[in-house]
Design an enzyme around this catalytic site. Structure first.
Site, mmCIF file in Angstrom:
data_model
loop_
_atom_site.group_PDB
_atom_site.id
_atom_site.type_symbol
_atom_site.label_atom_id
_atom_site.label_comp_id
_atom_site.label_asym_id
_atom_site.label_seq_id
_atom_site.Cartn_x
_atom_site.Cartn_y
_atom_site.Cartn_z
ATOM 1 N N ALA A 32 0.780 -1.263 -0.191
ATOM 2 C CA ALA A 32 -0.132 -0.141 -0.008
ATOM 3 C C ALA A 32 0.796 1.247 -0.087
ATOM 4 O O ALA A 32 1.818 1.074 0.549
ATOM 5 C CB ALA A 32 -1.159 0.090 1.319
ATOM 6 N N ASP A 33 0.494 2.066 -0.518
ATOM 7 C CA ASP A 33 1.059 3.549 -0.533
ATOM 8 C C ASP A 33 0.035 4.685 -0.453
ATOM 9 O O ASP A 33 -1.108 4.508 -1.127
ATOM 10 C CB ASP A 33 2.022 3.733 -1.773
ATOM 11 C CG ASP A 33 2.981 4.856 -1.226
ATOM 12 O OD1 ASP A 33 4.006 4.642 -0.601
ATOM 13 O OD2 ASP A 33 2.987 5.824 -2.053
ATOM 14 N N THR A 34 0.385 5.867 0.249
ATOM 15 C CA THR A 34 -0.582 6.865 0.360
ATOM 16 C C THR A 34 0.270 8.227 -0.275
ATOM 17 O O THR A 34 1.343 8.328 0.131
ATOM 18 C CB THR A 34 -1.199 7.042 2.004
ATOM 19 O OG1 THR A 34 -1.838 5.832 2.252
ATOM 20 C CG2 THR A 34 -2.119 8.058 2.029
#
Length: 153
Positions: A32-34
């Site tokens: 995941a990456d934000t």
């Protein structure tokens, strides 16, 4: 690439990196990456306190988006499937006073946070409104993850 495609690519790279460095027959890998975005400008992790302060000054009092991408790689019985998606939420930060920005920065929590803030920390008191999924904002859209994983029950 669009902003959404950029963050999805980062999530995919994280998952693929774990895939390459690990072994196993049946496994599920989650990446995941934000990112934080306002008017097309990406606010990543600040490189300095000064940059963090500028980010918060630009984000306060206005709407911005938090986009979290999710990549799930499932290996089961010799077959591999990959899922790539993202979640977008709108956030409004109160019009923080400079004193409040400094108080937040003094806690030294901002360094590894996109946009220099963490909604799940004390910074939450400055969040005026959200439209979207809280867990996506925190960094793992579990509602999307659940929809993928329930296929493998």
């Amino acid at each position: 690439l669009s902003i959404e495609e950029q963050v999805e690519k980062l999530a995919m790279q994280k998952a693929e990196n774990v895939l390459e460095q690990t072994k196993g027959e049946d496994r599920i890998i989650i990446g995941a990456d934000t990112i934080v975005v306002k008017n097309g400008k990406i606010y990543g992790k600040p490189k300095s306190r000064e940059e963090a302060k500028e980010m918060l000054k630009e984000l306060r009092g206005k709407k911005h988006q938090v986009i979290t991408a999710l990549c799930v790689i499932v290996e089961k019985q010799g077959k591999r499937e990959q899922y790539l998606t993202h979640d977008t939420s709108n956030i409004w930060i109160k019009n923080m006073e400079e004193k409040e920005i400094d108080q937040w920065l003094n806690q030294n929590i901002y360094q590894d946070k996109a946009g220099a803030y963490a909604i799940q920390e004390e910074f939450g008191k400055y969040i005026e409104k959200i439209e979207g999924n809280y867990f996506g904002i925190v960094g793992l859209p579990i509602h999307l993850l659940y929809d993928i994983l329930k296929k493998y029950e």
